[in-house]
Each structure stands twice: as C-alpha cells, then as structure tokens.
Scaffold this motif. Structure first.
Motif, PDB file in Angstrom:
ATOM      1  N   LEU A   1     -54.279 -13.443 -49.377  1.00 58.67           N
ATOM      2  CA  LEU A   1     -53.855 -14.353 -50.419  1.00 58.67           C
ATOM      3  C   LEU A   1     -52.890 -13.563 -51.299  1.00 58.67           C
ATOM      4  O   LEU A   1     -53.241 -12.491 -51.806  1.00 58.67           O
ATOM      5  CB  LEU A   1     -55.042 -14.844 -51.239  1.00 58.67           C
ATOM      6  CG  LEU A   1     -54.783 -15.939 -52.280  1.00 58.67           C
ATOM      7  CD1 LEU A   1     -56.041 -16.749 -52.508  1.00 58.67           C
ATOM      8  CD2 LEU A   1     -54.333 -15.347 -53.611  1.00 58.67           C
ATOM      9  N   ALA A   2     -51.664 -14.080 -51.438  1.00 54.50           N
ATOM     10  CA  ALA A   2     -50.642 -13.382 -52.210  1.00 54.50           C
ATOM     11  C   ALA A   2     -50.171 -14.272 -53.354  1.00 54.50           C
ATOM     12  O   ALA A   2     -50.047 -15.493 -53.199  1.00 54.50           O
ATOM     13  CB  ALA A   2     -49.468 -13.007 -51.317  1.00 54.50           C
ATOM     14  N   ILE A   3     -49.910 -13.654 -54.505  1.00 54.68           N
ATOM     15  CA  ILE A   3     -49.328 -14.340 -55.662  1.00 54.68           C
ATOM     16  C   ILE A   3     -48.033 -13.612 -55.995  1.00 54.68           C
ATOM     17  O   ILE A   3     -48.049 -12.437 -56.364  1.00 54.68           O
ATOM     18  CB  ILE A   3     -50.282 -14.333 -56.864  1.00 54.68           C
ATOM     19  CG1 ILE A   3     -51.612 -15.012 -56.485  1.00 54.68           C
ATOM     20  CG2 ILE A   3     -49.661 -15.040 -58.057  1.00 54.68           C
ATOM     21  CD1 ILE A   3     -52.650 -14.980 -57.580  1.00 54.68           C
ATOM     22  N   SER A   4     -46.918 -14.311 -55.846  1.00 55.50           N
ATOM     23  CA  SER A   4     -45.593 -13.677 -55.981  1.00 55.50           C
ATOM     24  C   SER A   4     -45.213 -13.563 -57.456  1.00 55.50           C
ATOM     25  O   SER A   4     -44.327 -14.268 -57.951  1.00 55.50           O
ATOM     26  CB  SER A   4     -44.543 -14.479 -55.208  1.00 55.50           C
ATOM     27  OG  SER A   4     -44.489 -15.816 -55.685  1.00 55.50           O
ATOM     28  N   LEU A   5     -45.854 -12.643 -58.143  1.00 63.07           N
ATOM     29  CA  LEU A   5     -45.624 -12.476 -59.580  1.00 63.07           C
ATOM     30  C   LEU A   5     -44.223 -11.962 -59.888  1.00 63.07           C
ATOM     31  O   LEU A   5     -43.777 -12.020 -61.038  1.00 63.07           O
ATOM     32  CB  LEU A   5     -46.676 -11.521 -60.163  1.00 63.07           C
ATOM     33  CG  LEU A   5     -48.124 -12.028 -60.110  1.00 63.07           C
ATOM     34  CD1 LEU A   5     -49.079 -10.956 -60.614  1.00 63.07           C
ATOM     35  CD2 LEU A   5     -48.270 -13.298 -60.922  1.00 63.07           C
ATOM     36  N   GLY A   6     -43.521 -11.444 -58.889  1.00 63.15           N
ATOM     37  CA  GLY A   6     -42.158 -10.996 -59.095  1.00 63.15           C
ATOM     38  C   GLY A   6     -41.161 -12.135 -59.211  1.00 63.15           C
ATOM     39  O   GLY A   6     -40.020 -11.927 -59.635  1.00 63.15           O
TER      40      GLY A   6
ATOM     41  N   ASN B   1     -47.583 -11.219 -44.241  1.00 67.37           N
ATOM     42  CA  ASN B   1     -46.472 -10.352 -44.622  1.00 67.37           C
ATOM     43  C   ASN B   1     -46.882  -9.504 -45.822  1.00 67.37           C
ATOM     44  O   ASN B   1     -47.187 -10.029 -46.887  1.00 67.37           O
ATOM     45  CB  ASN B   1     -45.245 -11.208 -44.954  1.00 67.37           C
ATOM     46  CG  ASN B   1     -44.054 -10.365 -45.378  1.00 67.37           C
ATOM     47  OD1 ASN B   1     -44.076  -9.133 -45.254  1.00 67.37           O
ATOM     48  ND2 ASN B   1     -43.017 -11.011 -45.878  1.00 67.37           N
ATOM     49  N   ARG B   2     -46.880  -8.189 -45.668  1.00 65.62           N
ATOM     50  CA  ARG B   2     -47.324  -7.304 -46.744  1.00 65.62           C
ATOM     51  C   ARG B   2     -46.167  -6.733 -47.549  1.00 65.62           C
ATOM     52  O   ARG B   2     -46.363  -5.794 -48.322  1.00 65.62           O
ATOM     53  CB  ARG B   2     -48.133  -6.148 -46.152  1.00 65.62           C
ATOM     54  CG  ARG B   2     -49.362  -6.563 -45.374  1.00 65.62           C
ATOM     55  CD  ARG B   2     -50.335  -7.355 -46.221  1.00 65.62           C
ATOM     56  NE  ARG B   2     -50.544  -6.768 -47.514  1.00 65.62           N
ATOM     57  CZ  ARG B   2     -51.364  -5.735 -47.747  1.00 65.62           C
ATOM     58  NH1 ARG B   2     -52.030  -5.197 -46.781  1.00 65.62           N
ATOM     59  NH2 ARG B   2     -51.510  -5.263 -48.966  1.00 65.62           N
ATOM     60  N   SER B   3     -44.944  -7.266 -47.369  1.00 64.02           N
ATOM     61  CA  SER B   3     -43.782  -6.644 -48.017  1.00 64.02           C
ATOM     62  C   SER B   3     -43.091  -7.566 -49.016  1.00 64.02           C
ATOM     63  O   SER B   3     -41.911  -7.410 -49.277  1.00 64.02           O
ATOM     64  CB  SER B   3     -42.781  -6.193 -46.942  1.00 64.02           C
ATOM     65  OG  SER B   3     -42.383  -7.281 -46.133  1.00 64.02           O
ATOM     66  N   ILE B   4     -43.790  -8.559 -49.549  1.00 67.80           N
ATOM     67  CA  ILE B   4     -43.188  -9.438 -50.557  1.00 67.80           C
ATOM     68  C   ILE B   4     -43.062  -8.650 -51.855  1.00 67.80           C
ATOM     69  O   ILE B   4     -44.059  -8.159 -52.399  1.00 67.80           O
ATOM     70  CB  ILE B   4     -44.041 -10.705 -50.764  1.00 67.80           C
ATOM     71  CG1 ILE B   4     -44.162 -11.488 -49.457  1.00 67.80           C
ATOM     72  CG2 ILE B   4     -43.428 -11.592 -51.846  1.00 67.80           C
ATOM     73  CD1 ILE B   4     -45.095 -12.678 -49.540  1.00 67.80           C
ATOM     74  N   LYS B   5     -41.851  -8.548 -52.365  1.00 68.84           N
ATOM     75  CA  LYS B   5     -41.598  -7.719 -53.541  1.00 68.84           C
ATOM     76  C   LYS B   5     -42.293  -8.300 -54.774  1.00 68.84           C
ATOM     77  O   LYS B   5     -42.156  -9.481 -55.086  1.00 68.84           O
ATOM     78  CB  LYS B   5     -40.090  -7.631 -53.782  1.00 68.84           C
ATOM     79  CG  LYS B   5     -39.714  -6.613 -54.843  1.00 68.84           C
ATOM     80  CD  LYS B   5     -38.205  -6.459 -54.945  1.00 68.84           C
ATOM     81  CE  LYS B   5     -37.835  -5.421 -55.995  1.00 68.84           C
ATOM     82  NZ  LYS B   5     -36.357  -5.247 -56.093  1.00 68.84           N
ATOM     83  N   GLY B   6     -43.022  -7.462 -55.476  1.00 68.12           N
ATOM     84  CA  GLY B   6     -43.674  -7.856 -56.716  1.00 68.12           C
ATOM     85  C   GLY B   6     -44.908  -8.720 -56.550  1.00 68.12           C
ATOM     86  O   GLY B   6     -45.446  -9.232 -57.535  1.00 68.12           O
ATOM     87  N   ALA B   7     -45.399  -8.880 -55.331  1.00 68.09           N
ATOM     88  CA  ALA B   7     -46.553  -9.761 -55.095  1.00 68.09           C
ATOM     89  C   ALA B   7     -47.861  -9.001 -55.312  1.00 68.09           C
ATOM     90  O   ALA B   7     -47.942  -7.789 -55.075  1.00 68.09           O
ATOM     91  CB  ALA B   7     -46.508 -10.333 -53.695  1.00 68.09           C
ATOM     92  N   ARG B   8     -48.892  -9.708 -55.739  1.00 65.72           N
ATOM     93  CA  ARG B   8     -50.261  -9.192 -55.798  1.00 65.72           C
ATOM     94  C   ARG B   8     -51.014  -9.746 -54.597  1.00 65.72           C
ATOM     95  O   ARG B   8     -50.985 -10.958 -54.345  1.00 65.72           O
ATOM     96  CB  ARG B   8     -50.956  -9.642 -57.087  1.00 65.72           C
ATOM     97  CG  ARG B   8     -50.494  -8.929 -58.348  1.00 65.72           C
ATOM     98  CD  ARG B   8     -51.114  -7.545 -58.497  1.00 65.72           C
ATOM     99  NE  ARG B   8     -52.563  -7.579 -58.531  1.00 65.72           N
ATOM    100  CZ  ARG B   8     -53.284  -7.823 -59.622  1.00 65.72           C
ATOM    101  NH1 ARG B   8     -52.687  -8.103 -60.767  1.00 65.72           N
ATOM    102  NH2 ARG B   8     -54.592  -7.798 -59.569  1.00 65.72           N
ATOM    103  N   TYR B   9     -51.688  -8.855 -53.872  1.00 64.71           N
ATOM    104  CA  TYR B   9     -52.387  -9.258 -52.651  1.00 64.71           C
ATOM    105  C   TYR B   9     -53.895  -9.195 -52.868  1.00 64.71           C
ATOM    106  O   TYR B   9     -54.407  -8.301 -53.556  1.00 64.71           O
ATOM    107  CB  TYR B   9     -52.003  -8.328 -51.496  1.00 64.71           C
ATOM    108  CG  TYR B   9     -50.593  -8.534 -50.977  1.00 64.71           C
ATOM    109  CD1 TYR B   9     -50.327  -9.488 -50.006  1.00 64.71           C
ATOM    110  CD2 TYR B   9     -49.539  -7.786 -51.479  1.00 64.71           C
ATOM    111  CE1 TYR B   9     -49.046  -9.675 -49.528  1.00 64.71           C
ATOM    112  CE2 TYR B   9     -48.251  -7.961 -51.012  1.00 64.71           C
ATOM    113  CZ  TYR B   9     -48.010  -8.911 -50.041  1.00 64.71           C
ATOM    114  OH  TYR B   9     -46.735  -9.103 -49.577  1.00 64.71           O
ATOM    115  N   PHE B  10     -54.596 -10.139 -52.237  1.00 63.59           N
ATOM    116  CA  PHE B  10     -56.058 -10.177 -52.289  1.00 63.59           C
ATOM    117  C   PHE B  10     -56.568 -10.422 -50.875  1.00 63.59           C
ATOM    118  O   PHE B  10     -56.066 -11.244 -50.140  1.00 63.59           O
ATOM    119  CB  PHE B  10     -56.540 -11.270 -53.240  1.00 63.59           C
ATOM    120  CG  PHE B  10     -55.994 -11.125 -54.630  1.00 63.59           C
ATOM    121  CD1 PHE B  10     -56.597 -10.267 -55.535  1.00 63.59           C
ATOM    122  CD2 PHE B  10     -54.846 -11.808 -55.018  1.00 63.59           C
ATOM    123  CE1 PHE B  10     -56.081 -10.108 -56.817  1.00 63.59           C
ATOM    124  CE2 PHE B  10     -54.324 -11.657 -56.289  1.00 63.59           C
ATOM    125  CZ  PHE B  10     -54.944 -10.805 -57.189  1.00 63.59           C
TER     126      PHE B  10
END
Length: 631
Positions: A106-111, A122-131
């Motif tokens: 679960l990713a939240i794209s805070l960037g 995908n683990r390379s989303i810039k500025g994202a928080r992963y859970f």
C-alpha cells in the motif's frame, strides 16, 4: 595435498586493524568479501591446514588465487564497506538472495501535489510512503476500501483525476463519500494532503490516537445535537475499527518492531520477517537465501538484516533476531544511519527476545521460517513440471541419449581413514526411492578414489554385460530393511559420484573393468558445484538457480546424508561393543554413559571422577572405563 594454498601471505604482512578482505580467482573475479575487526586473526582461519577447513571454505580457498585487504578506521566502516562491495561485485561465495516474489504494497504518494493511495508492486515511486508487504492483493484492496471511509482521499489514476478536474464533476468515489473530491474543489489541496498524512500516520501505527479522536468528536457532535456530523464520525469510527480487526493484536500499542526468523541447512536458508506497527502485524515478507560457504546463524542474521532494509522502508527502533551477530553494535549503528537517511529519528536496538509476548511471537516467526524452508524444498522437488524440465536439462547438458529417469549417486564417508563406508541412493523420475538405497562397508582403502572404485565395482557386478547369472549376495553390502534384492540390478541411466575429476576417473575405471556400457557417468565437485565428465578438461556449468542443478545437488546431499548416518552408526557400534566388553558394564549402563555425556567425544574426554558421577557407575568401574577408552 599441500598443507595450505600457495598464495598465503606471510603473517607479518597482514595488518591487525579492522578491514575488509576480498578473495579473487586467477581472472580477477571477486569470489568472496568479508570483514574483520582484526584482519590477521580472521584471515589466518582461511589459511589453516586444508584438511582442517570445512569443505565449503576449502572449496572457496582453493578456487581463489589471491587475497587483498583494505584497512579502515573502525568496525562500523568495515561493515559499510563490506556491504558496498558485496552489492558491487556480487561474489558467488557470499550469501545469494532468491526473493523471486513481487510483493504488493500500500503506497501513499506524498510527494505529489494531490497525494494518491494505491496498491502497487513498484517500490520506486518518488516521495511515496509504503506499507506492507502484504501476502495477498485482495487483502490490501479490502483494507484500502475500508480506510477510504475514514480517510476519504484520492485513489483514482492521474488520467481519471484530470478528466474529473476538466469536467468539473467528481467520479463515483466522490459521490459515495470515499473521496473528498479535491479535483472539483470540495476541499483544498492542502486539506486533502492533511487527510493523506493522517492516513499514513494511521497505517504507521498511530491507530489508537485516531480512534480516540474520532470517538470524542462523535460524542461532542451528538451533545451539540449535530446528528449529521455525529453519524459521519460514527461511520468513520466503524471503518477504523473494522480495519483494525483485520490485523491481530500481538504486542502493546506502543510497540514498533521487525521480527526475523531464520531456518537454514547446508545449502539454503528461509527467512521470515514480521513487521509489527502499533502492536499489530502490518506486513509479512519471506524469501530464500542460497548459502555457498558454511555460515552460522549469527553470520546469516547480519546479512539478512542488511538486505531486508535495502529499499525505501526505514527500520523500526526495535529489530528482533534469533541470534546476535558478533558486531551487533556496529550493525545497530548502521541501521540507525539508514533510519535517519529515510526521515525517521531515534536509534535502532537489535536484540534477541528472551521472554514474554515478544519471545512467543519470535518463536512463531521461527516456526514459519522452518515451514517455509520445508515448503521451498518440497515444491522444487515435488513440482512435476520442474522435475521434468530438470531431467530434460540434465540430458541436454550431459549429452545423454535419453532423460536420466533413474539416477544413482555414490558418496564415501570415513573418520580419519577408519570405519570407511559408502552410500548409494536412487532417484527415479526425480524423486528418491529409499527402498532401493544401499550401504557399503569398505574393509580397507588407500583414499576416496579407491573407495569409489571398490563401491562401484561391487555394484556394477550386477550389471556386467557378460554376466550369465546374478552374483552371489555381497556380505558387505547392506540393503534397506524390507528391500527386494532383485531391484539392485536395475540399470541406471546416470551414475553420479560426489567429487571432481579424480573421483570420476576412478568411477570410469570401474565401469571399464566391469565391461558395463551405455550408462552416463558424471561427478559433482564441491568447488563451484560444477559437473565433471570422464576425460574432460573443462566442467559443465549449470545455472546456479536452475532446477537441474538443484536436483543434482539434492541427490548428492542425500547420498552424503545417508553415508554419514551409516558411518555414525558404525562408530556407535564400535564404542558400544568396546564398552560392553568391560567387566561389570552391560548394555544398559553403556547407554546411560552415552546419554549422560551426550557424545562419544565427550565420554572419551571425561576424567575418572566425571565418569563416576553417572548413575550406576562406581569409582572402580569408572577407572576401568577410563583405561579401556584410552587403550
């Protein structure tokens, strides 16, 4: 065989400071990277007499043609440099990770200006928080669906968001209350980002805070007779409690920890990682490690922990492992630096759980790791498609006319040249046929090649092309209990010996002397797991992670296990027979002696007073036992 390798540096040339060392082959390839707080003391272990080294360490040392080292200031710098070099050179004798799973997070794209929550691999989303990671996609989608009722933030794609923004009309999620619709200005982008930050904070473990806040708001709204707001808060509260009910409470609400379990054997290790946030299990990850050298649990822990945080997820303040590595303080410092680099404060504590709920959970994680290792090996050996492909790959690699539907593997075991035994294990269609295993006792032999020759000569006597009748039973060959002796004469497609060119040459000589033709022969060497054929100057190299090599390794390891087991039985019988010959010492007392000391080695090392402490053994009998074991 020389006592040690020719490239051994002089002891005075090796510094005593902390540093990192690299073993290289004659082509300059880095074979192994290691670190030490005292380079001289550590490297001296590799240059001990070759016969005293573990077989896998000996294989690495013999494969190398030189060693280099780099001195650093502290053990922490050595840890950092070792990690960097392993990533850069990917040495074959260092631990190899086989994490072939692509986990959903679960990713939240805070960037982003307007953050989005999404399920992604995908683990390379810039500025994202992963859970996570989550083991099932449907579980994380269900969690997101529940959470959007409490934190109505954007979950649509970029194209859907732009289309709604241009049309001035929100999508369905905005209409049903699962999105606050910043696309049409129902809330500002700053207000929406605040909702996204609350969502991330809740997922990070601050769940009790939000439940308390929502509960108080609901009661306040009801007291002011603002029933519409109270109903909205009630629905949010129900959504939060439902989401929390999906994850089990395992520890206190204030506990954030990663708990590791490791189960390993000679070739592989299975790792389980439970991510506990706010006392609840928020994610589970598992992967398999390939071992080339003989590594203990503490050494595995260090490598596993380093690689577990080789992504954007910061380590928590508490990391629980099954055993502390030697340089635990330096590893804690490294984890703390990783945590700081990823925007989290506070130092990291590495420890072993001793008691209480944390120890119980660590035991559960360890049990999961053991089951994962069993499942890994079972799946690779039990998968019909994988077995069929492995047999086809072996046929092609060895140039066989047919697939090796019946394979026999031979191994020799002895203790300093005594109690020499050999084993024969049988695999049919890629699966073991334990009812057709054989054990051979070898009265005398000059070396392992002679033992291989004797063993195969006795087995091939049943397959000689000119044999008119079946040979008489060999009294030094032991079938497994209940075995049909006629099955001993079944022709194999492939004979495998444990060893390299010398062992293969001895086996080829036995085939020629027996007049047996039409059987393919090979050996698997313990140097780089290469396959040797008779009269070949170059080995056959199978891909390390291939099912073909796994099958050959498995039959080799089974032959080794079977030979070792028989050799230990022979040694045990020798000691028992020696003990029961002592006047006054019967079988019951002999068993009590071995049970008390735990091993023959401990019994032989015991003094008279220690032997006399065993139940039923007096001082006179203890003296007789002491003298008999040293006779």
């Amino acid at each position: 065989m020389a006592d040690t390798v020719s490239y051994r540096p002089k002891a005075g040339e090796i510094p005593t400071q902390p540093g990192v060392y690299r073993f290289k082959d004659d082509k300059g390839r880095v074979l192994y990277v290691g670190k030490a707080k005292n380079l001289r003391a550590r490297l001296s272990n590799y240059f001990a007499p070759l016969q005293n080294l573990h077989e896998r360490t000996r294989r690495m040392v013999l494969s190398a043609s030189g060693v280099e080292w780099t001195v650093v200031g502290t053990e922490f710098e050595a840890l950092q440099l070792e990690f960097t070099w392993i990533k850069e050179f990917n040495p074959p004798f260092n631990v190899q990770f086989r994490d072939d799973k692509s986990y959903p997070y679960l990713a939240i794209s805070l960037g982003d200006t307007v953050p989005r929550v999404l399920v992604t691999r995908n683990r390379s989303i810039k500025g994202a928080r992963y859970f996570g990671p989550y083991t099932k996609v449907w579980a994380i989608r269900e969690t997101v669906d529940l959470m959007l009722k409490a934190f109505p933030m954007r979950s649509c794609s970029d194209s859907t968001y732009k289309r709604a923004e241009q049309a001035g009309r929100p999508c369905l999620l905005g209409d049903i209350g699962k999105c606050a619709a910043p696309c049409v200005g129902r809330i500002t982008k700053e207000e929406h980002k605040s909702i996204a930050l609350d969502f991330a904070s809740f997922m990070a473990g601050n769940d009790s805070k939000y439940i308390g806040d929502v509960g108080r708001k609901m009661k306040a709204a009801a007291a002011e007779q603002d029933y519409e707001s109270a109903a909205r808060y009630r629905d949010q509260l129900a959504a939060l409690e439902t989401a929390l009910s999906k994850s089990t409470i395992v520890l206190g609400d204030d506990v954030d920890a990663d708990i590791f379990g490791i189960a390993h054997d000679e070739l592989a290790a299975a790792v389980q990682q439970f991510r506990v946030r706010g006392g609840r299990i928020r994610g589970v990850r598992s992967w398999v490690v390939d071992k080339e050298l003989d590594l203990g649990l503490a050494e595995l822990v260090e490598t596993v922990v380093q690689n577990a945080y080789d992504d954007e997820v910061p380590p928590p303040r508490l990391v629980v492992v099954p055993e502390l590595p030697e340089d635990a303080p330096e590893l804690e410092q490294w984890l703390g630096s990783v945590r700081a680099d990823r925007g989290s404060s506070g130092k990291v504590v590495l420890r072993v759980a001793q008691r209480g709920d944390l120890a119980a959970l660590a035991q559960t994680v360890g049990t999961n790791a053991k089951n994962a290792l069993i499942l890994y090996k079972t799946r690779r050996s039990g998968d019909f498609v994988a077995r069929s492909q492995a047999l086809a790959d072996i046929q092609e690699a060895l140039g066989m006319p047919d697939a090796p539907l019946r394979m026999e593997c031979y191994d020799v075991s002895h203790l300093s040249g005594t109690n020499i035994v050999a084993s024969m294990v049988v695999f049919e269609d890629g699966l073991p046929r334990k009812d057709q295993y054989r054990r051979f006792s070898i009265p005398s032999s000059t070396d392992d090649t002679e033992s291989i020759y004797q063993t195969l000569s006795r087995r091939l006597a049943y397959l000689a092309d000119d044999a008119a009748i079946e040979p008489a039973p060999d009294p030094t060959t032991e079938p497994v209990t209940g075995t049909d002796l006629k099955k001993f004469s079944y022709r194999p497609n492939l004979l495998i010996v444990d060893g390299g060119q010398p062992q293969v040459a001895a086996a080829a000589r036995a085939l020629a002397d027996a007049g047996v033709t039409g059987i393919t022969l090979c050996g698997i060497a313990k140097r780089l797991e290469e396959i040797w054929l008779p009269d070949s100057d170059y080995p056959v190299i199978l891909p390390r992670n291939s099912d073909a090599l796994f099958l050959i390794q498995r039959i080799r390891d089974e032959a080794h296990r079977f030979a070792i087991t028989y050799q230990r039985q022979r040694r045990s019988k020798d000691v028992n027979s020696q003990l029961v010959e002592i006047p006054g010492l019967g079988p019951a007392r002999a068993r009590e002696l071995l049970r008390h000391f735990g091993s023959v080695t401990q019994l032989r090392a015991a003094e008279v007073t220690g032997i006399a402490e065993v139940k039923g053994i007096g001082p006179t009998l203890a003296q007789a036992i002491y003298e008999a074991l040293r006779a």
